[in-house]
Design an enzyme around this catalytic site. Structure first.
Site, mmCIF file in Angstrom:
data_model
loop_
_atom_site.group_PDB
_atom_site.id
_atom_site.type_symbol
_atom_site.label_atom_id
_atom_site.label_comp_id
_atom_site.label_asym_id
_atom_site.label_seq_id
_atom_site.Cartn_x
_atom_site.Cartn_y
_atom_site.Cartn_z
ATOM 1 N N TRP A 1 0.852 -1.193 0.000
ATOM 2 C CA TRP A 1 0.000 0.000 0.000
ATOM 3 C C TRP A 1 0.888 1.244 0.000
ATOM 4 O O TRP A 1 1.867 1.311 0.750
ATOM 5 C CB TRP A 1 -0.886 -0.025 1.258
ATOM 6 N N LYS B 1 -13.308 0.277 5.839
ATOM 7 C CA LYS B 1 -13.941 -0.435 4.726
ATOM 8 C C LYS B 1 -15.074 -1.335 5.206
ATOM 9 O O LYS B 1 -16.163 -1.304 4.644
ATOM 10 C CB LYS B 1 -12.895 -1.287 3.981
ATOM 11 N N ASP C 1 -1.171 -5.837 9.042
ATOM 12 C CA ASP C 1 -2.089 -4.747 8.719
ATOM 13 C C ASP C 1 -3.350 -5.375 8.132
ATOM 14 O O ASP C 1 -3.290 -6.037 7.089
ATOM 15 C CB ASP C 1 -1.419 -3.822 7.685
HETATM 16 C C1 LIG Z 1 -3.540 -1.883 3.313
HETATM 17 C C2 LIG Z 1 -4.150 -0.715 4.005
HETATM 18 N N1 LIG Z 1 -3.823 -0.479 5.278
HETATM 19 C C3 LIG Z 1 -4.339 0.552 5.964
HETATM 20 C C4 LIG Z 1 -5.230 1.415 5.364
HETATM 21 C C5 LIG Z 1 -5.707 2.576 6.196
HETATM 22 O O1 LIG Z 1 -7.024 2.787 6.245
HETATM 23 P P1 LIG Z 1 -7.667 3.984 7.086
HETATM 24 O O2 LIG Z 1 -6.580 4.813 7.655
HETATM 25 O O3 LIG Z 1 -8.478 4.733 6.100
HETATM 26 O O4 LIG Z 1 -8.483 3.312 8.117
HETATM 27 C C6 LIG Z 1 -5.604 1.217 4.033
HETATM 28 C C7 LIG Z 1 -6.533 2.127 3.374
HETATM 29 O O5 LIG Z 1 -6.702 2.175 2.201
HETATM 30 C C8 LIG Z 1 -5.047 0.121 3.342
HETATM 31 O O6 LIG Z 1 -5.366 -0.145 2.079
#
Ligand SMILES: Cc1ncc(COP(=O)(O)O)c(C=O)c1O
Length: 396
Positions: free
Chosen positions: A130, A246, A211
């Site tokens: 990511w 999500k 993660d």
């Molecule tokens: C792999 C991954 N980790 C963490 C996140 C973090 O998500 P958020 O900070 O929006 O909860 C995302 C968001 O797209 C992600 O794709």
């Protein structure tokens, strides 16, 4: 003083979002931004969440500070969602969970704690990963190293190369793994592969940092954490950054958590004190609203059932779009193989076309994706899939 600053480049995804908004074509399709969209192209509020929000509106009677660990009920529910409600880890003082501002905040707090473990603390990150992982980790002063993850030729995990690198990782280094629905590849480890990663971790002594931002969007709520649980049930220490952005659709409410599994109750208390002190200097306390909604949904039998059903619909829609996309593209005369897309999980996959074809798709057809060719499958629906596939076939 500010004149000394030079502007930094805009995040490519944000640039893409702006370009998409400014595009006047009605047929335009956004496959770039990483949010779920339903069959009408909307990112809705889940019904169970809306009901919890209504009840909260009626019953909430204070906005006083919540404290650095956030909502205790939320933390317990998240721990049970990840480790299992029957699992001794969720009920043990060897583990602790701290509410955090989204998965990103959880990753940052986790990284801050790692950075305090020793000088030159190191985290190994899969390639590719990511886009925000490396910036988040770098800001804490951690040393970043990478291990191979994906083979672009075979459109699958290069597990031999991955495991060969993991075996060389020194004890005490941390290894970032995606719990499920790998972003950007959609290629997840099988349970056998998780077991192999687990035995390498116990041999070498590296510590997994998992993660998990898409629990429930891959194979199911419990199914998506089976790999993670293999590690948690067999290793003395690990960390998990989780997100409700999500699976609860709570993107803007910044709802996440950081969990630690430690080798003793005493150790867990010490780790929690470091996580709290890191949080204190970063944002002081996490925002309450999203966490209160999640706790209300998970703590109420009827709401929880409703949420699970809605989440299942999300998962099924993504699966069906994956299948449909493959069916429509498999008859292409260009010898290009797209079959990996139907095997992969979660919102993302690489389409696997050339950068020139990505540009043509955007300029000629108004179809937006990041240059890596990562596409958000949830941006596809039955109204735009024919246009999308015709356009892809046109630029091949
Ligand atoms: C792999 C991954 N980790 C963490 C996140 C973090 O998500 P958020 O900070 O929006 O909860 C995302 C968001 O797209 C992600 O794709």
């Amino acid at each position: 003083m500010f004149e000394r600053l030079k502007s930094v480049p805009i995040d490519p995804i944000l640039g893409l979002m702006n370009a998409f908004k400014a595009d006047p074509r009605e047929t335009k399709i956004d496959l770039g931004v990483g949010v779920y969209q339903n069959s009408s192209g909307k990112t809705p509020i889940m019904t169970a969440v809306k009901k919890a929000e209504f009840a909260l509106h009626q019953n909430e009677n204070t906005k006083t500070y919540q404290g650095m660990t956030g909502d205790i009920d939320y933390n317990t529910h998240i721990s049970e969602l990840i480790f299992g409600s029957e699992n001794s880890i969720s009920n043990s003082d060897k583990s602790c969970t701290l509410q955090a501002p989204g998965g990103s905040g959880a990753l940052r707090v986790g990284a801050e704690v790692i950075a305090r473990t020793k000088e030159n603390a190191t985290i190994w990150i899969g390639d590719p990963t990511w886009a925000n992982h490396i910036p988040i980790m770098t800001k804490t002063g951690l040393k970043i190293k990478t291990y191979p993850y994906y083979d672009f030729k075979t459109h699958s995990i290069d597990f031999d190369a991955m495991i060969a690198q993991l075996k060389k990782i020194p004890a005490g280094d941390f290894v970032l793994l995606h719990g499920c629905c790998h972003n950007p590849t959609g290629a997840d480890l099988t349970l056998n592969q998780w077991s192999e990663v687990c035995s390498v971790a116990s041999q070498t002594g590296f510590i997994p940092f998992i993660d998990i931002a898409y629990q429930g969007l891959g194979n199911g709520l419990d199914e998506d954490v089976q790999g993670l649980r293999i590690l948690a049930n067999n290793l003395p220490e690990l960390m998990v950054a989780s997100s409700c952005s999500k699976n609860f659709g709570l993107y803007r409410e910044r709802t996440g958590a950081i969990s630690f599994l430690c080798s003793s109750d005493v150790q867990s208390k010490i780790v929690l004190s470091h996580a709290m002190s890191a949080a204190r200097s970063l944002y002081s306390m996490p925002p309450a609203h999203g966490a209160l909604l999640v706790a209300a949904v998970l703590g109420d039998h009827a709401l929880r059932q409703e949420w699970e059903k809605e989440l299942e619909q999300v998962r099924r829609r993504i699966e069906s779009m994956r299948k449909m996309l493959c069916q429509k593209l498999e008859t292409n005369n260009h010898g290009q193989d797209f079959s990996h897309i139907k095997m992969q999980k979660g919102m993302f996959s690489f389409l696997g076309i050339t950068p020139d074809q990505v540009t043509k798709l955007r300029d000629i057809h108004g179809i937006y994706m990041v240059s890596s060719t990562r596409i958000n499958i949830a941006g596809i629906n039955i109204n735009n899939i024919d246009y999308l596939c015709d356009s892809i076939l046109d630029v091949l």
